[in-house]
Design a protein around this motif. Sequence first.
Motif, PDB file in Angstrom:
ATOM      1  N   LEU A  82       1.098  -1.080  -4.247  1.00 27.92           N
ATOM      2  CA  LEU A  82       2.278  -1.213  -5.185  1.00 27.92           C
ATOM      3  C   LEU A  82       3.438  -0.172  -4.544  1.00 27.92           C
ATOM      4  O   LEU A  82       4.463  -0.640  -4.322  1.00 27.92           O
ATOM      5  CB  LEU A  82       2.144  -0.877  -6.723  1.00 27.92           C
ATOM      6  CG  LEU A  82       3.484  -0.499  -7.371  1.00 27.92           C
ATOM      7  CD1 LEU A  82       4.224  -1.958  -7.481  1.00 27.92           C
ATOM      8  CD2 LEU A  82       3.049  -0.045  -8.652  1.00 27.92           C
ATOM      9  N   ALA A  83       2.851   1.050  -4.078  1.00 22.53           N
ATOM     10  CA  ALA A  83       3.716   1.842  -3.439  1.00 22.53           C
ATOM     11  C   ALA A  83       4.381   1.319  -1.931  1.00 22.53           C
ATOM     12  O   ALA A  83       5.428   1.321  -1.747  1.00 22.53           O
ATOM     13  CB  ALA A  83       3.043   3.164  -3.042  1.00 22.53           C
ATOM     14  N   ARG A  84       3.422   0.349  -1.178  1.00 23.24           N
ATOM     15  CA  ARG A  84       3.830  -0.068   0.042  1.00 23.24           C
ATOM     16  C   ARG A  84       4.942  -1.414  -0.512  1.00 23.24           C
ATOM     17  O   ARG A  84       5.815  -1.427   0.301  1.00 23.24           O
ATOM     18  CB  ARG A  84       2.636  -0.675   0.746  1.00 23.24           C
ATOM     19  CG  ARG A  84       1.864   0.376   1.591  1.00 23.24           C
ATOM     20  CD  ARG A  84       1.024  -0.065   2.136  1.00 23.24           C
ATOM     21  NE  ARG A  84       0.108   0.965   3.118  1.00 23.24           N
ATOM     22  CZ  ARG A  84      -0.968   1.164   3.399  1.00 23.24           C
ATOM     23  NH1 ARG A  84      -1.827   0.072   3.268  1.00 23.24           N
ATOM     24  NH2 ARG A  84      -1.311   2.129   4.342  1.00 23.24           N
ATOM     25  N   LYS A  85       4.726  -1.929  -1.599  1.00 21.01           N
ATOM     26  CA  LYS A  85       5.776  -3.100  -1.966  1.00 21.01           C
ATOM     27  C   LYS A  85       7.099  -2.427  -2.330  1.00 21.01           C
ATOM     28  O   LYS A  85       7.963  -2.854  -1.842  1.00 21.01           O
ATOM     29  CB  LYS A  85       5.168  -3.841  -3.160  1.00 21.01           C
ATOM     30  CG  LYS A  85       5.844  -4.824  -3.708  1.00 21.01           C
ATOM     31  CD  LYS A  85       5.203  -5.340  -4.780  1.00 21.01           C
ATOM     32  CE  LYS A  85       6.221  -6.679  -5.334  1.00 21.01           C
ATOM     33  NZ  LYS A  85       7.175  -6.308  -6.460  1.00 21.01           N
ATOM     34  N   ILE A  86       6.948  -1.478  -2.920  1.00 21.19           N
ATOM     35  CA  ILE A  86       8.218  -0.556  -3.517  1.00 21.19           C
ATOM     36  C   ILE A  86       9.055  -0.063  -2.052  1.00 21.19           C
ATOM     37  O   ILE A  86      10.410  -0.332  -2.028  1.00 21.19           O
ATOM     38  CB  ILE A  86       8.069   0.390  -4.401  1.00 21.19           C
ATOM     39  CG1 ILE A  86       7.360  -0.042  -5.890  1.00 21.19           C
ATOM     40  CG2 ILE A  86       9.342   1.494  -4.600  1.00 21.19           C
ATOM     41  CD1 ILE A  86       6.894   0.969  -6.707  1.00 21.19           C
ATOM     42  N   LEU A  87       8.193   0.490  -1.282  1.00 18.02           N
ATOM     43  CA  LEU A  87       8.832   0.936  -0.050  1.00 18.02           C
ATOM     44  C   LEU A  87       9.389  -0.072   0.828  1.00 18.02           C
ATOM     45  O   LEU A  87      10.628  -0.225   1.340  1.00 18.02           O
ATOM     46  CB  LEU A  87       7.769   1.670   0.985  1.00 18.02           C
ATOM     47  CG  LEU A  87       8.471   2.335   2.231  1.00 18.02           C
ATOM     48  CD1 LEU A  87       9.214   3.677   1.777  1.00 18.02           C
ATOM     49  CD2 LEU A  87       7.168   2.836   3.026  1.00 18.02           C
ATOM     50  N   ALA A  88       8.777  -1.416   0.816  1.00 14.85           N
ATOM     51  CA  ALA A  88       9.363  -2.533   1.728  1.00 14.85           C
ATOM     52  C   ALA A  88      10.430  -3.104   1.023  1.00 14.85           C
ATOM     53  O   ALA A  88      11.369  -3.782   1.342  1.00 14.85           O
ATOM     54  CB  ALA A  88       8.113  -3.678   1.714  1.00 14.85           C
ATOM     55  N   ALA A 128       9.583   2.855   8.227  1.00 17.77           N
ATOM     56  CA  ALA A 128       8.746   3.770   7.636  1.00 17.77           C
ATOM     57  C   ALA A 128       7.453   2.971   6.904  1.00 17.77           C
ATOM     58  O   ALA A 128       7.636   1.994   6.610  1.00 17.77           O
ATOM     59  CB  ALA A 128       9.462   4.364   6.433  1.00 17.77           C
ATOM     60  N   ARG A 129       6.349   3.812   6.886  1.00 12.32           N
ATOM     61  CA  ARG A 129       5.188   3.149   6.422  1.00 12.32           C
ATOM     62  C   ARG A 129       4.329   4.235   5.739  1.00 12.32           C
ATOM     63  O   ARG A 129       4.475   5.532   6.158  1.00 12.32           O
ATOM     64  CB  ARG A 129       4.368   2.659   7.462  1.00 12.32           C
ATOM     65  CG  ARG A 129       3.945   3.495   8.697  1.00 12.32           C
ATOM     66  CD  ARG A 129       3.636   3.008   9.988  1.00 12.32           C
ATOM     67  NE  ARG A 129       3.402   3.528  11.140  1.00 12.32           N
ATOM     68  CZ  ARG A 129       4.249   4.088  12.150  1.00 12.32           C
ATOM     69  NH1 ARG A 129       5.566   3.383  11.808  1.00 12.32           N
ATOM     70  NH2 ARG A 129       4.098   4.767  12.639  1.00 12.32           N
ATOM     71  N   ILE A 130       3.578   4.039   4.803  1.00 10.19           N
ATOM     72  CA  ILE A 130       2.790   4.885   3.924  1.00 10.19           C
ATOM     73  C   ILE A 130       1.622   4.922   4.813  1.00 10.19           C
ATOM     74  O   ILE A 130       0.937   3.853   4.640  1.00 10.19           O
ATOM     75  CB  ILE A 130       2.960   4.357   2.571  1.00 10.19           C
ATOM     76  CG1 ILE A 130       4.374   4.286   1.788  1.00 10.19           C
ATOM     77  CG2 ILE A 130       1.967   5.549   1.570  1.00 10.19           C
ATOM     78  CD1 ILE A 130       4.364   3.668   0.334  1.00 10.19           C
ATOM     79  N   THR A 131       1.253   6.057   5.088  1.00 17.30           N
ATOM     80  CA  THR A 131      -0.154   6.169   5.388  1.00 17.30           C
ATOM     81  C   THR A 131      -1.394   6.825   4.701  1.00 17.30           C
ATOM     82  O   THR A 131      -2.447   6.638   4.908  1.00 17.30           O
ATOM     83  CB  THR A 131      -0.197   6.966   7.051  1.00 17.30           C
ATOM     84  OG1 THR A 131       0.335   8.300   6.809  1.00 17.30           O
ATOM     85  CG2 THR A 131       0.594   6.223   7.856  1.00 17.30           C
ATOM     86  N   ALA A 132      -0.900   7.461   3.485  1.00 19.31           N
ATOM     87  CA  ALA A 132      -1.979   8.023   2.691  1.00 19.31           C
ATOM     88  C   ALA A 132      -1.140   7.989   1.327  1.00 19.31           C
ATOM     89  O   ALA A 132      -0.022   8.239   1.486  1.00 19.31           O
ATOM     90  CB  ALA A 132      -2.031   9.495   3.073  1.00 19.31           C
TER      91      ALA A 132
END
Length: 140
Positions: free
Chosen positions: A5-11, A21-25
């Motif tokens: 979900l965090a990656r979806k929100i960032l996207a 930007a990408r979430i790695t942790a």
Amino acid sequence: MDLELARKILAEQPFSRLLGARITAFGEGTASLELDVREELLQQYGFVHGGVLSYAADNTLTLAAGTVVGSGLITSGFTIDYLRPATGRLLRAHGEVVRAGRTRVVSRCDVVTVDGEGTETLCAVAQGNIAVIEPVAGKG
């Protein structure tokens, strides 16, 4: 909130997509965000622009908060101190929750650059207040 979900929100953030930007942790009160350093992100002296460091800190402070209180969040304010010029191949921000309350979360963040040999250099530190809000219908 989980990593997917965090990656979806960032996207869903056009500016985050522009920066690459990408979430790695993500989890248990901490989060990390990375982006590749490229010419378009530099200022006139060849350093990563302070606005890019500020973006990384802002999003990472909120991501860390999301690991403990969910997705209905927005930054209500933060401070950043630039410690040295940011140079390198990779920009990495690592945030952690200091205190989570019902309506506010306090997080802090270190922003580092990573050179070609993998050496990290601390460039900035930030601390922020994250407001817990109602999620927007259909979003996160």
